[in-house]
Every structure is written in C-alpha cells, then in structure tokens.
Design a protein around this motif. Sequence first.
Motif, mmCIF file in Angstrom:
data_model
loop_
_atom_site.group_PDB
_atom_site.id
_atom_site.type_symbol
_atom_site.label_atom_id
_atom_site.label_comp_id
_atom_site.label_asym_id
_atom_site.label_seq_id
_atom_site.Cartn_x
_atom_site.Cartn_y
_atom_site.Cartn_z
ATOM 1 N N TYR A 205 0.818 -1.208 0.000
ATOM 2 C CA TYR A 205 0.000 0.000 0.000
ATOM 3 C C TYR A 205 0.853 1.259 0.000
ATOM 4 O O TYR A 205 1.898 1.314 0.654
ATOM 5 N N GLU A 206 0.372 2.266 -0.713
ATOM 6 C CA GLU A 206 0.992 3.581 -0.658
ATOM 7 C C GLU A 206 0.809 4.142 0.751
ATOM 8 O O GLU A 206 -0.318 4.179 1.269
ATOM 9 N N PRO A 207 1.900 4.555 1.428
ATOM 10 C CA PRO A 207 1.747 5.100 2.787
ATOM 11 C C PRO A 207 0.876 6.350 2.795
ATOM 12 O O PRO A 207 0.895 7.154 1.855
ATOM 13 N N MET A 208 0.118 6.502 3.867
ATOM 14 C CA MET A 208 -0.649 7.724 4.046
ATOM 15 C C MET A 208 0.308 8.875 4.325
ATOM 16 O O MET A 208 1.411 8.669 4.834
ATOM 17 N N PRO A 209 -0.062 10.113 3.991
ATOM 18 C CA PRO A 209 0.818 11.258 4.259
ATOM 19 C C PRO A 209 1.247 11.296 5.722
ATOM 20 O O PRO A 209 0.440 11.105 6.628
ATOM 21 N N GLY A 210 2.549 11.486 5.939
ATOM 22 C CA GLY A 210 3.071 11.568 7.298
ATOM 23 C C GLY A 210 3.393 10.237 7.934
ATOM 24 O O GLY A 210 3.791 10.184 9.092
ATOM 25 N N SER A 249 -4.405 1.810 -0.336
ATOM 26 C CA SER A 249 -4.769 2.748 0.724
ATOM 27 C C SER A 249 -5.574 3.908 0.138
ATOM 28 O O SER A 249 -5.705 4.051 -1.081
ATOM 29 N N THR A 250 -6.073 4.756 1.024
ATOM 30 C CA THR A 250 -6.794 5.945 0.579
ATOM 31 C C THR A 250 -5.866 7.162 0.527
ATOM 32 O O THR A 250 -6.327 8.298 0.649
ATOM 33 N N ALA A 251 -4.578 6.933 0.349
ATOM 34 C CA ALA A 251 -3.647 8.052 0.186
ATOM 35 C C ALA A 251 -4.140 8.945 -0.945
ATOM 36 O O ALA A 251 -4.506 8.447 -2.017
ATOM 37 N N PRO A 252 -4.156 10.259 -0.737
ATOM 38 C CA PRO A 252 -4.728 11.159 -1.754
ATOM 39 C C PRO A 252 -4.157 10.969 -3.150
ATOM 40 O O PRO A 252 -4.886 10.996 -4.145
ATOM 41 N N ARG A 253 -2.846 10.738 -3.255
ATOM 42 C CA ARG A 253 -2.306 10.626 -4.602
ATOM 43 C C ARG A 253 -2.648 9.286 -5.261
ATOM 44 O O ARG A 253 -2.646 9.190 -6.492
ATOM 45 N N ILE A 254 -2.956 8.262 -4.445
ATOM 46 C CA ILE A 254 -3.446 7.006 -5.009
ATOM 47 C C ILE A 254 -4.837 7.215 -5.600
ATOM 48 O O ILE A 254 -5.150 6.759 -6.715
#
Length: 291
Positions: A205-210, A249-254
């Motif tokens: 998964y793409e990490p969430m911001p931070g 993930s729900t990372a914005p850039r994903i």
Amino acid sequence: MVSQVDNVITIARPSETPAPRAWQRPFLKWAGGKYSLLPELDRLIPAGKRLVEPFVGGGSVFINSDKHASFLLADVNADLINLYQMLAIVPEQVLTFARRMFTSLNSERGYGIVREEFNAQRIDSIERAAAFLYLNRHCFNGLIRYNLSGQFNVGFGKYRSPYFPQEEIKTFANMAHNCVFMNAGFQKTLALAGEGDVVYCDPPYEPMPGTAGFTNYAAGGFTWDDQQALARCCVAAHERGARVVISNSTAPRIIELYKGHGFDLHHVSARRAISSKGSTRETATDIVAIL
C-alpha cells in the motif's frame, strides 16, 4: 403463502436465510493479508476463466475463489513462490521437513539456526520451502521482511506453541493443480493477462501522508514510480480484455492516480493486523479500484 388441500390449511414457511459463507484461512501469516476483507472482495471481484494475481502474498483471495477455473499466481518474493511450487509438487516432503522443525526447533536458538541456514542458501528447494513456512510461523507477528542484501531479518516471535497449518496446507495442495506459480514482477505477470482474465492486484500500500508505511516485503521495496507503473500496466491489461481490481490505501495521490486512469473506486473497511497488540489494531478505510 397459504394453501388448502383436502380442507387442510397449510402455511408455507418463508425461505430460511442462507448461512454465512465459511472462508478458508490461508496457511501463512501475511502482513496486509485480505482474509478479513473476503466478503467485500468476493462481491467486487468478477467471475472469469482465469484469476491473475501479480501480488499473491498469503493467497487468501485465490484460495477462496469459486468464480475462476484456473489461476496465474505470481510474486516477486522468490521464497514464497518456491514454497507454493514445492507444495504443489511434493507436499508430503515439505510437511515432513516442516514438522521436524516445528517439533525440535521451537526456541530462540533453534530459530536462529534455521534463519542462518536459510540466509546462507545452504539448503535445497524442498527444505528451503519448509524453512520459510517455519520462519513465517515462528517469527515476530508473521512478518516477512528482508534487508537490502536480501536476507530475512525478522526476529524470533517467542510463541509457546506455534500453529502447524496442516489442514490449510492440504486445502492449498488440492487446489494447486489448477494453478501456475511464477516468481515475477507485476509488469511481466500483467503482460500475460487478456481476454477472459480477471486481474486482482494487492500491491504494497501507498503510505498515508506523514507515515512510513511498509513496502520492503522483498529487497528493493515498492516506490511511487512502481504504483504509477502498476496502474498503467493494469490499464493495458484492461485494453486487452481483462477485468481489473486493485486494493490500496486511501492516500490522496493514489485516489488521484486511479481516478485519472478511469477506475471506479469503492471504499471498504479493513482491520489492520501488523500491530503487535491486538487491542491496538485499527480499522481503516481502503479503496478497491475497478476497471
């Protein structure tokens, strides 16, 4: 519904609600495994002739599939694919080696011996498969992690009596004749997908911001460039006639990436299982993107 036969009135009982489906657990522990999401994924993954998984991982999805006749199952982790291949070919030999390890080496010292032999590449494919199963069940939280040199570096889990998944392995072995297992990256695997195939991708998964996230399940990790390349490969497979489903993930850039490529996005609740304490494991929202 009420009916009358020979002056006897009968009342038809409403049909009973079908029992919830029993899901088969995979025989490996796997960070990010999809066992808890199976009801949602089963609803979202369409039927097709063949299920293609470029990130098969612990195998929760394919082992529970009743919508596909055959499977192309790939992963960049060579030890995982070796285990699957050996269980498909010589399951009893793998089980014999593994039982010996589980019985005589359930200690920190025993764990160190197995891990050292495993990393030194001094054992053949069958024993290496058994060692990978042993390490997965005895290491801390079932975590699969390698250092930059490609060596398995997870510490001993200190479990009193690790579970030996014999029945789960037998279920896996019974399905294996319908499977092709391939040690390959997602680009090579997705290039084989086309008309009649259903692709399910479960990438790191793409990490969430931070946050740092966890992307080093194999040496080299999984970068943002990889996420973008995966999306493009999935679009290409779709253009060749495959249906495509991706979890992330729900990372914005994903979200922006998948929307930009025309995916339909669905939100699902997922229980995170990487924490060492069950009480601190969280429920988060994932996305399932579909083409």
